[in-house]
Each structure stands twice: as C-alpha cells, then as structure tokens.
Design an enzyme around this catalytic site. Structure first.
Site, PDB file in Angstrom:
ATOM      1  N   ASN A 159       0.849  -1.386   0.001  1.00  0.00           N
ATOM      2  CA  ASN A 159       0.228  -0.199  -0.027  1.00  0.00           C
ATOM      3  C   ASN A 159       1.035   0.877  -0.028  1.00  0.00           C
ATOM      4  OD1 ASN A 159       0.687   0.323   2.756  1.00  0.00           O
ATOM      5  ND2 ASN A 159      -0.238  -1.253   3.773  1.00  0.00           N
ATOM      6  N   ASP A 204      -3.949  -6.208   4.763  1.00  0.00           N
ATOM      7  CA  ASP A 204      -5.328  -6.973   5.179  1.00  0.00           C
ATOM      8  C   ASP A 204      -5.063  -8.175   4.789  1.00  0.00           C
ATOM      9  OD1 ASP A 204      -6.720  -5.257   6.725  1.00  0.00           O
ATOM     10  OD2 ASP A 204      -7.211  -3.402   4.679  1.00  0.00           O
ATOM     11  N   ASP A 248      -4.570  -9.836  12.460  1.00  0.00           N
ATOM     12  CA  ASP A 248      -4.652  -8.357  13.694  1.00  0.00           C
ATOM     13  C   ASP A 248      -3.150  -8.116  14.456  1.00  0.00           C
ATOM     14  OD1 ASP A 248      -5.311  -5.437  14.702  1.00  0.00           O
ATOM     15  OD2 ASP A 248      -7.528  -6.056  13.510  1.00  0.00           O
ATOM     16  N   ILE A 249      -2.549  -7.571  14.274  1.00  0.00           N
ATOM     17  CA  ILE A 249      -1.782  -7.335  15.070  1.00  0.00           C
ATOM     18  C   ILE A 249      -1.749  -6.568  16.334  1.00  0.00           C
ATOM     19  CG2 ILE A 249       0.806  -7.035  15.967  1.00  0.00           C
ATOM     20  CD1 ILE A 249       0.767  -7.183  12.391  1.00  0.00           C
TER      21      ILE A 249
HETATM   22  O1  C5P Z   1      -8.009  -2.465  10.127  1.00  0.00           O
HETATM   23  P1  C5P Z   1      -7.529  -1.958  10.331  1.00  0.00           P
HETATM   24  O2  C5P Z   1      -6.086  -2.220   9.132  1.00  0.00           O
HETATM   25  O3  C5P Z   1      -8.120   0.029   9.483  1.00  0.00           O
HETATM   26  O4  C5P Z   1      -6.940  -1.155  11.806  1.00  0.00           O
HETATM   27  C1  C5P Z   1      -5.790  -0.466  11.496  1.00  0.00           C
HETATM   28  C2  C5P Z   1      -4.931  -0.504  13.303  1.00  0.00           C
HETATM   29  O5  C5P Z   1      -4.932  -1.759  13.607  1.00  0.00           O
HETATM   30  C3  C5P Z   1      -3.084  -0.154  12.773  1.00  0.00           C
HETATM   31  O6  C5P Z   1      -3.578   0.521  13.806  1.00  0.00           O
HETATM   32  C4  C5P Z   1      -2.699  -1.222  12.314  1.00  0.00           C
HETATM   33  O7  C5P Z   1      -1.378  -0.537  12.497  1.00  0.00           O
HETATM   34  C5  C5P Z   1      -3.572  -2.165  13.378  1.00  0.00           C
HETATM   35  N1  C5P Z   1      -3.607  -3.925  12.412  1.00  0.00           N
HETATM   36  C6  C5P Z   1      -2.385  -4.098  12.696  1.00  0.00           C
HETATM   37  N2  C5P Z   1      -2.247  -5.938  12.018  1.00  0.00           N
HETATM   38  C7  C5P Z   1      -3.649  -5.444  10.936  1.00  0.00           C
HETATM   39  C8  C5P Z   1      -4.319  -4.330  10.507  1.00  0.00           C
HETATM   40  C9  C5P Z   1      -4.681  -2.762  11.076  1.00  0.00           C
HETATM   41  O8  C5P Z   1      -1.666  -4.644  13.724  1.00  0.00           O
HETATM   42  N3  C5P Z   1      -3.876  -6.275   9.986  1.00  0.00           N
END
Ligand code: C5P
Length: 406
Positions: A214, A285, A314-315
């Site tokens: 991205n 994602d 989702d870390i």
């Molecule tokens: O769900 P989204 O990607 O919009 O969420 C954004 C937040 O979650 C950011 O703080 C991003 O660093 C974290 N994130 C994460 N792991 C993912 C997706 C997002 O830690 N796979």
C-alpha cells in the site's frame, strides 16, 4: 517563531573544539539553520586549524566568537552574553582536552568559560577522538563527571576513524546530532518507559518479484519513534519496507510481511517489559495464500489468474487482548466517514486510544491532521508537520498512562 517544519526556532550556541570531526560541524551548522534555528559559533584556537572560521561565519550568517580578548559583544563579556542568549549550548566535536577542561571547570579559553557560565542552559557535548583515547580511564572519568553535572553526552559512535583504526570514538553524524539537539527541548514524558511501534506498509509476496502493498511511506510511524525517543523512552521500531533512514537512537527490526511483523512484535513483547504499543503500520489486510516460486512469466494475450487471498492476523487486536497488554494506540486510515469508522475500530480492536486520519491525506505527506478517540470522546488535532503531530501524540499518550511511582 516557527521553523520551516513548524517546530519552534531556537538559538544554538555551537562550540567547536580541535579535531578532524570539526568538518562535520559545518554540516551541522547548515542543518540547524535549515531547520530554522539561529546558530552562533564559538571555536577554540585548535578548531581553527581544522576548519576556517569564515566557513562557519558564512554558514551561520554570524561572526564567529574566537577569542575572549576580542569580544563580539559590546559588553566585552562574550562568555556571559553568548550563553545567556542561547537556548542550548552544544560542543561538536568535543575533544578529549575539551572534556577534561569542562569536567574540571577550567576557564582557560572562551569555549571553556562558556561551559562554566552555562547555568541552566541545556548542554550537549559530542565527543570525538581516537578509540584508545576515548577508552582511556581519564577520559571516561571526565565523561562520567560531566554526565553527573547534568550535561548530555551524544555518542561517540563506533566505526572507521580518521586515524585508520576502527572503534568507538567517531562523532555522531550531523543529522543525528540535530535530533539530539532538538531532543534537549522536549519534556521527558516517557523517561524510563519502553515503547514498541509498528510502522510503514507490509509487502505480501505473490511471486519472487511481485506482491501486494500500500501507499504508506512510514513517515508518521518514524516521526512517532523519534518523538518517543526524544521523550526519553527506549524505542523499538518494527518497520515494514520504507525508503526512510533508520531513526537515530531507535532499535529497528526490519520486516517485510504482516506475519513477520506479528512475529517480531510477539518476540519483543516476550523479550522485555513493554509499556506502550503504537500500531502505526498500514498492515496489508490480505496476503496471497501461496507464493509462486520464481517469476510468473508473461504470456501474450493472457493475464495470469489473480492469487487467492487470505486474511492477515490483526496484530494490534492480538496485542490489546493479551493479559499483559501494554497501553495500546491504534491508527485508523479511512477514506471517508472518519468518525463513524474510527469509533467502530476502537471498539473492535479493544484499544484505549485510537488515532483516526484520512489515508489519502496522510500517506506519503510530511504533514497530517487527525482525530483522537478514547473512552471519554473525541478531539481533533489540526494539520501540522508529522513530527509536531507525533510530539503532540506523545503528550496525549503520556497523559493517559497510569501514574508512576517516584
Ligand atoms: O483494521 P485496520 O487495518 O483499519 O486497523 C488499523 C489499525 O490496526 C492500525 O493501528 C494498524 O497498525 C493495526 N493493524 C494491525 N494488524 C493488521 C491490521 C491493522 O496491527 N492486520
């Protein structure tokens, strides 16, 4: 007054003592001026053997203070006036001789008397000398005494030396010194805390040369790493692929994919106590379910099948759900409906603080605007340079941390 980057412009009294690294003081002067600061240079006699005062005069736009007996100021008391006019006193390079004189409180030339008269002016010395000289017990004693006297010592770094030897003794590079100097003016809000950050994009390979990613440049996360370091924290940055140089003072763990980022975060969390976790990374994602070996060949008239995707973990949500979770800060990069989406995201991820911003208006840019969301409500921070915004966010984070003992 504001600098071109928005930060407050300050007056730096830059002392230069005798050493080969004096040539780097020219670049440091240029960087300070470019950052919007005023620089008044003072040189020892030995320093003038390495670089000409006229060079420093031209770069700083001010006559260089050279001799206590030939004062620049009408009062005839440069050693008092110059330091009174300064927001920081910096000596770069600081030779072994200069350290010794400063540690003993001597006043045998202009620079030594400036260091004596410094009073409450934040002071930073950047030692530079041969590695054996730096390792000498007398030099180490002087360095320790200066630290105990409230002086900040920046470096020295390890590496190749002008004498041909390799070891600890090189002066920090001018860019790193600029960071060290600007850190002098930042409140130590995260002193003694350990901050873990993710930043930048992730890259999810499809074949040996292609993949999904991205537009994240890493600038916001890098600025946060710098701001946390300036505030006194020990900072670890788990960094996705970015063209940005590693931030000074920060340990960087370079990763490429979301799975590597997750592993690095988990390793850091299990390796040592962590007080704050800031997830600024734009984690992809999805990732291709399978990575094709080699490079998928082009066939005339036929496009390859797009890869089948699977969701990345989702870390942030995983870290926030841990029993020993640090204070977690998330980001939401939205394309519209910022508040509605960000509110939902904060709930879903279970984080106490979420920073919402508009992706197309932040990715790759040097400035950003955001809205902060916590259990109490929402607060907007106007558009400003990312470093200034990062400093504001550090204040916001520090004010939400549990009160500390002592
Ligand atoms: O769900 P989204 O990607 O919009 O969420 C954004 C937040 O979650 C950011 O703080 C991003 O660093 C974290 N994130 C994460 N792991 C993912 C997706 C997002 O830690 N796979």
């Amino acid at each position: 007054m504001n600098t071109p980057r928005g930060a407050v412009a300050r007056r730096v009294l830059l002392g230069i003592s005798g050493g080969v690294a004096a040539y780097k003081a020219c670049e440091l002067t240029r960087l300070l001026v470019k950052a919007g600061h005023q620089v008044q240079v003072a040189m020892t006699e030995a320093a003038t053997r390495f670089v000409g005062p006229v060079t420093l005069q031209a770069l700083s736009g001010r006559a260089v203070a050279l001799d206590i007996w030939q004062p620049l100021r009408a009062s005839g008391m440069d050693h008092i006036d110059l330091v009174r006019e300064a927001d920081a006193l910096v000596v770069a390079p600081a030779s072994a001789d200069l350290l010794a004189r400063a540690a003993c409180g001597m006043g045998d030339d202009l620079l030594a008397t400036l260091l004596l008269a410094r009073d409450a002016v934040p002071t930073l010395l950047a030692p530079a000398m041969n590695r054996a000289m730096w390792a000498h017990p007398a030099v180490q004693r002087n360095a320790a005494r200066l630290r105990a006297d409230g002086v900040r010592l920046a470096g020295p770094a390890s590496g190749e030396q002008a004498c041909g030897e390799v070891g600890e003794g090189r002066m920090l590079e001018p860019e790193a010194l600029l960071w060290e100097i600007e850190a002098l003016w930042q409140p130590q809000l995260l002193q003694g805390l350990r901050v873990l950050l993710t930043a930048g994009p992730t890259f999810e390979p499809w074949d040996a040369v292609r993949g999904l990613s991205n537009r994240s440049s890493g600038k916001m996360g890098w600025a946060l790493a710098r701001a946390a370091w300036e505030a006194g924290a020990e900072v670890v940055l788990v960094a996705g692929p970015s063209a940005l140089a590693p931030p000074h003072g920060v340990r960087v763990v370079a990763v490429e994919t979301a799975l590597q980022m997750r592993q690095a975060v988990q390793d850091e969390l299990s390796g040592a106590r962590c007080d704050v976790f800031i997830a600024a990374a734009a984690v992809a994602d999805w990732r291709p379910r399978e990575v094709q070996p080699g490079k998928i060949k082009k066939e005339p008239g036929r496009a390859p099948q797009l890869p089948e995707l699977e969701a990345n973990p989702d870390i942030l949500a995983e870290v926030a759900a841990r029993g020993d979770a640090p204070f977690c800060v998330g980001f939401a990069a939205e394309a519209g409906d910022l508040l509605v989406n960000a509110r939902a995201k904060r709930e879903r991820k279970g984080v106490p603080l979420l920073v919402g911003n508009l992706g197309p208006q932040t990715f790759g840019r040097d400035d950003n605007a955001c809205v902060l969301l916590d259990a109490q409500g929402e607060r907007e921070l106007p558009r400003m340079p990312k470093l200034d915004l990062a400093r504001r966010l550090v204040q916001e984070i520090a004010s939400r941390l549990p009160a500390r003992q002592g």
